[in-house]
Design an enzyme around this catalytic site. Sequence first.
Site, PDB file in Angstrom:
ATOM      1  NE  ARG A 122     -11.599 -56.682   0.781  1.00 42.35           N
ATOM      2  CZ  ARG A 122     -11.594 -55.931  -0.254  1.00 42.35           C
ATOM      3  NH1 ARG A 122     -10.774 -54.841  -0.324  1.00 42.35           N
ATOM      4  NH2 ARG A 122     -12.290 -56.109  -1.301  1.00 42.35           N
ATOM      5  CB  THR A 123     -11.169 -63.547   1.421  1.00 40.84           C
ATOM      6  OG1 THR A 123     -12.198 -62.796   1.864  1.00 40.84           O
ATOM      7  CG2 THR A 123     -11.218 -64.942   2.321  1.00 40.84           C
TER       8      THR A 123
ATOM      9  CE  LYS B 141      -8.244 -79.979 -18.226  1.00 40.95           C
ATOM     10  NZ  LYS B 141      -7.037 -80.757 -17.774  1.00 40.95           N
TER      11      LYS B 141
END
Length: 303
Positions: free
Chosen positions: A51-52, A81
């Site tokens: 949703r966000t 990395k």
Amino acid sequence: MITHITTAAKFSKEDIKAIFSLSEKIKSQKFNKKLLAGKVMATLFYEPSTRTRLSFESAMIRLGGSVISTENASEFSSAVKGETLEDTIRIVHSYADVIVLRHFSKGASEIASKISAVPIVNAGDGAGEHPTQALLDLFTICENKNINGLKIAMVGDLKFGRTIHSLLKLLSLYKDVEVKLVAPNLLGLPSSLKLELSQKGLHLEESENLKDSLFRSDVLYMTRVQKERFTSEKEYKKYFGKYILTKELARKMKKDAIIMHPLPRVNEIAPEVDKDPRAFYFMQAKNGLFVRMALLSWIFHKS
Ligand code: ASP
């Protein structure tokens, strides 16, 4: 000045009024579809989201802006990395006009805001906060209930549940709000937050019993046990399934109460409750789009 949204405590009542008035206009389709044309939003998500992230991205696109995104930054960004969050922000802020950040560590957006030359929006920082969820939660409450004098029961994992932490901060701005905190003893609201809220005048009461907390509440706000914050599956399982709203329990609630949940639900609300006219959680999620559109417009207007 740059408007960073790192905590719900940053919002004043006036800010909320302005954002909600914009949200209402947007909800009734009264908005400038080119308002953010030429602006770029970066969504930098180190934790899962449906949703966000999608509602923020949709919000930006609907306002005429564009989106660049790493939906799984823990795996696919240079974090793998060994790049620090600080260095990542130093780079991304030259590519975007606003950064929406979800991170597994509490305080991450605060750290990012110290470095970023563009607004940082906290889209969830570990067990810390989720201020934009709190805005859409409050918007949904205000659409349906009188906020002054509101009686709300918040249920579930109140220790790790960041949506609860942010919503409580917003609720503390209003008069005579009574909050019933329903959680197992060890998943209760952190005491530092309890103190902060009580000092602001929010009336808090704690209980472990869901049944007894249903009768008087205008709003029932259910939450999921935050599995990802536990160090062992065994510990998590102790709490999993402790509070489940069934059709039978829902009968004990006020006729005009509303049932909310930030979602995703696991088993806290039985699917049979979805047909209850008091079930507002899907509408709540839908409101996320309008409120996030309003918030983005407001941020750019202020910055
Ligand atoms: N979606 C909300 C959050 O990101 C609630 C949850 O995950 O339980 O905090």
